[in-house]
Design a protein around this motif. Sequence first.
Motif, PDB file in Angstrom:
ATOM      1  N   GLY A  70      -1.308 -28.752 -26.558  1.00 18.06           N
ATOM      2  CA  GLY A  70      -1.096 -27.311 -26.655  1.00 18.06           C
ATOM      3  C   GLY A  70      -0.593 -26.657 -25.375  1.00 18.06           C
ATOM      4  N   ILE A  71      -0.113 -27.467 -24.442  1.00 21.14           N
ATOM      5  CA  ILE A  71       0.333 -26.960 -23.140  1.00 21.14           C
ATOM      6  C   ILE A  71       1.815 -26.597 -23.174  1.00 21.14           C
ATOM      7  N   VAL A  72       2.576 -27.321 -23.983  1.00 18.67           N
ATOM      8  CA  VAL A  72       4.025 -27.138 -24.102  1.00 18.67           C
ATOM      9  C   VAL A  72       4.355 -27.031 -25.586  1.00 18.67           C
ATOM     10  N   GLU A  73       5.378 -26.257 -25.896  1.00 18.32           N
ATOM     11  CA  GLU A  73       5.860 -26.218 -27.276  1.00 18.32           C
ATOM     12  C   GLU A  73       7.342 -26.529 -27.283  1.00 18.32           C
ATOM     13  N   ARG A  74       7.772 -27.093 -28.385  1.00 19.63           N
ATOM     14  CA  ARG A  74       9.196 -27.419 -28.525  1.00 19.63           C
ATOM     15  C   ARG A  74       9.754 -26.605 -29.667  1.00 19.63           C
ATOM     16  N   GLU A  75      11.021 -26.241 -29.503  1.00 27.52           N
ATOM     17  CA  GLU A  75      11.702 -25.452 -30.524  1.00 27.52           C
ATOM     18  C   GLU A  75      13.100 -26.010 -30.701  1.00 27.52           C
ATOM     19  N   VAL A  76      13.482 -26.216 -31.954  1.00 29.24           N
ATOM     20  CA  VAL A  76      14.840 -26.669 -32.243  1.00 29.24           C
ATOM     21  C   VAL A  76      15.749 -25.455 -32.129  1.00 29.24           C
ATOM     22  N   VAL A  77      16.748 -25.572 -31.285  1.00 25.23           N
ATOM     23  CA  VAL A  77      17.698 -24.493 -31.049  1.00 25.23           C
ATOM     24  C   VAL A  77      18.862 -24.676 -32.024  1.00 25.23           C
ATOM     25  N   ASN A  78      19.204 -23.635 -32.718  1.00 27.57           N
ATOM     26  CA  ASN A  78      20.264 -23.720 -33.733  1.00 27.57           C
ATOM     27  C   ASN A  78      21.641 -23.535 -33.126  1.00 27.57           C
ATOM     28  N   ASP A  79      21.950 -24.320 -32.136  1.00 30.56           N
ATOM     29  CA  ASP A  79      23.281 -24.338 -31.533  1.00 30.56           C
ATOM     30  C   ASP A  79      24.017 -25.574 -32.027  1.00 30.56           C
ATOM     31  N   ARG A  80      25.269 -25.642 -31.714  1.00 33.43           N
ATOM     32  CA  ARG A  80      26.035 -26.860 -31.984  1.00 33.43           C
ATOM     33  C   ARG A  80      26.374 -27.475 -30.649  1.00 33.43           C
ATOM     34  N   PRO A  81      25.959 -28.662 -30.352  1.00 37.12           N
ATOM     35  CA  PRO A  81      25.095 -29.506 -31.177  1.00 37.12           C
ATOM     36  C   PRO A  81      23.651 -29.006 -31.133  1.00 37.12           C
ATOM     37  N   VAL A  82      22.902 -29.392 -32.156  1.00 35.66           N
ATOM     38  CA  VAL A  82      21.499 -28.999 -32.229  1.00 35.66           C
ATOM     39  C   VAL A  82      20.761 -29.597 -31.030  1.00 35.66           C
ATOM     40  N   ALA A  83      19.927 -28.793 -30.394  1.00 33.26           N
ATOM     41  CA  ALA A  83      19.175 -29.248 -29.227  1.00 33.26           C
ATOM     42  C   ALA A  83      17.726 -28.789 -29.359  1.00 33.26           C
ATOM     43  N   VAL A  84      16.896 -29.356 -28.531  1.00 35.80           N
ATOM     44  CA  VAL A  84      15.484 -28.990 -28.498  1.00 35.80           C
ATOM     45  C   VAL A  84      15.200 -28.348 -27.150  1.00 35.80           C
ATOM     46  N   GLU A  85      14.482 -27.240 -27.206  1.00 37.28           N
ATOM     47  CA  GLU A  85      14.107 -26.531 -25.989  1.00 37.28           C
ATOM     48  C   GLU A  85      12.592 -26.574 -25.856  1.00 37.28           C
ATOM     49  N   TYR A  86      12.123 -26.759 -24.634  1.00 36.17           N
ATOM     50  CA  TYR A  86      10.690 -26.811 -24.356  1.00 36.17           C
ATOM     51  C   TYR A  86      10.312 -25.603 -23.528  1.00 36.17           C
ATOM     52  N   ARG A  87       9.116 -25.094 -23.807  1.00 40.21           N
ATOM     53  CA  ARG A  87       8.596 -23.973 -23.019  1.00 40.21           C
ATOM     54  C   ARG A  87       7.096 -24.134 -22.873  1.00 40.21           C
ATOM     55  N   ILE A  88       6.569 -23.540 -21.825  1.00 40.03           N
ATOM     56  CA  ILE A  88       5.130 -23.578 -21.605  1.00 40.03           C
ATOM     57  C   ILE A  88       4.474 -22.567 -22.535  1.00 40.03           C
ATOM     58  N   THR A  89       3.315 -22.907 -23.063  1.00 43.61           N
ATOM     59  CA  THR A  89       2.590 -22.026 -23.973  1.00 43.61           C
ATOM     60  C   THR A  89       1.700 -21.078 -23.173  1.00 43.61           C
ATOM     61  N   PRO A  90       1.162 -20.051 -23.826  1.00 43.94           N
ATOM     62  CA  PRO A  90       0.190 -19.199 -23.126  1.00 43.94           C
ATOM     63  C   PRO A  90      -0.994 -20.012 -22.577  1.00 43.94           C
ATOM     64  N   LEU A  91      -1.460 -20.998 -23.347  1.00 44.88           N
ATOM     65  CA  LEU A  91      -2.526 -21.869 -22.845  1.00 44.88           C
ATOM     66  C   LEU A  91      -2.066 -22.623 -21.605  1.00 44.88           C
ATOM     67  N   GLY A  92      -0.846 -23.126 -21.641  1.00 44.92           N
ATOM     68  CA  GLY A  92      -0.305 -23.846 -20.493  1.00 44.92           C
ATOM     69  C   GLY A  92      -0.214 -22.966 -19.254  1.00 44.92           C
ATOM     70  N   LYS A  93       0.104 -21.696 -19.444  1.00 43.57           N
ATOM     71  CA  LYS A  93       0.196 -20.779 -18.304  1.00 43.57           C
ATOM     72  C   LYS A  93      -1.141 -20.594 -17.610  1.00 43.57           C
ATOM     73  N   THR A  94      -2.238 -20.777 -18.346  1.00 44.29           N
ATOM     74  CA  THR A  94      -3.553 -20.632 -17.720  1.00 44.29           C
ATOM     75  C   THR A  94      -3.866 -21.775 -16.758  1.00 44.29           C
ATOM     76  N   MET A  95      -3.066 -22.848 -16.789  1.00 45.03           N
ATOM     77  CA  MET A  95      -3.267 -23.968 -15.869  1.00 45.03           C
ATOM     78  C   MET A  95      -2.748 -23.666 -14.474  1.00 45.03           C
ATOM     79  N   ARG A  96      -1.883 -22.692 -14.346  1.00 48.62           N
ATOM     80  CA  ARG A  96      -1.234 -22.427 -13.061  1.00 48.62           C
ATOM     81  C   ARG A  96      -2.224 -22.153 -11.929  1.00 48.62           C
ATOM     82  N   PRO A  97      -3.196 -21.246 -12.105  1.00 47.19           N
ATOM     83  CA  PRO A  97      -4.120 -20.991 -10.985  1.00 47.19           C
ATOM     84  C   PRO A  97      -4.901 -22.225 -10.513  1.00 47.19           C
TER      85      PRO A  97
END
Length: 123
Positions: A70-97
Amino acid sequence: MSDTAPSRDGELRIEAPHRELLDHVLDKWSLSVLGELCEGPRRFNELRRAIPGVTQKSLTATLRRLERNGIVEREVVNDRPVAVEYRITPLGKTMRPPVDALLDWARTHMPRIERAREAFDAR
């Protein structure tokens, strides 16, 4: 008593589920991935270029472990070519401190650690 609290005899005990989680989120590649994703969403190949030495296999495994926890989430980006983008989740952001605190500790104590290493290696 929490699973990571000091016991009555002062020993710090880390239970198996916590050890597994810490192994997943504090390893070499995970910290690098999290550092990149804290700056913003990244595609797989952007992460690969930004993290020197990481292999495709290691990066894939790291991203899957972080996503599973639950630290990172992936999202399929509807571009050509199709790609996957990763982002940190709100839970993941709590790891920063806590991660910043560990890095600050390392920076502060690195000279002492280096002296200890040199003394150990000289034996």
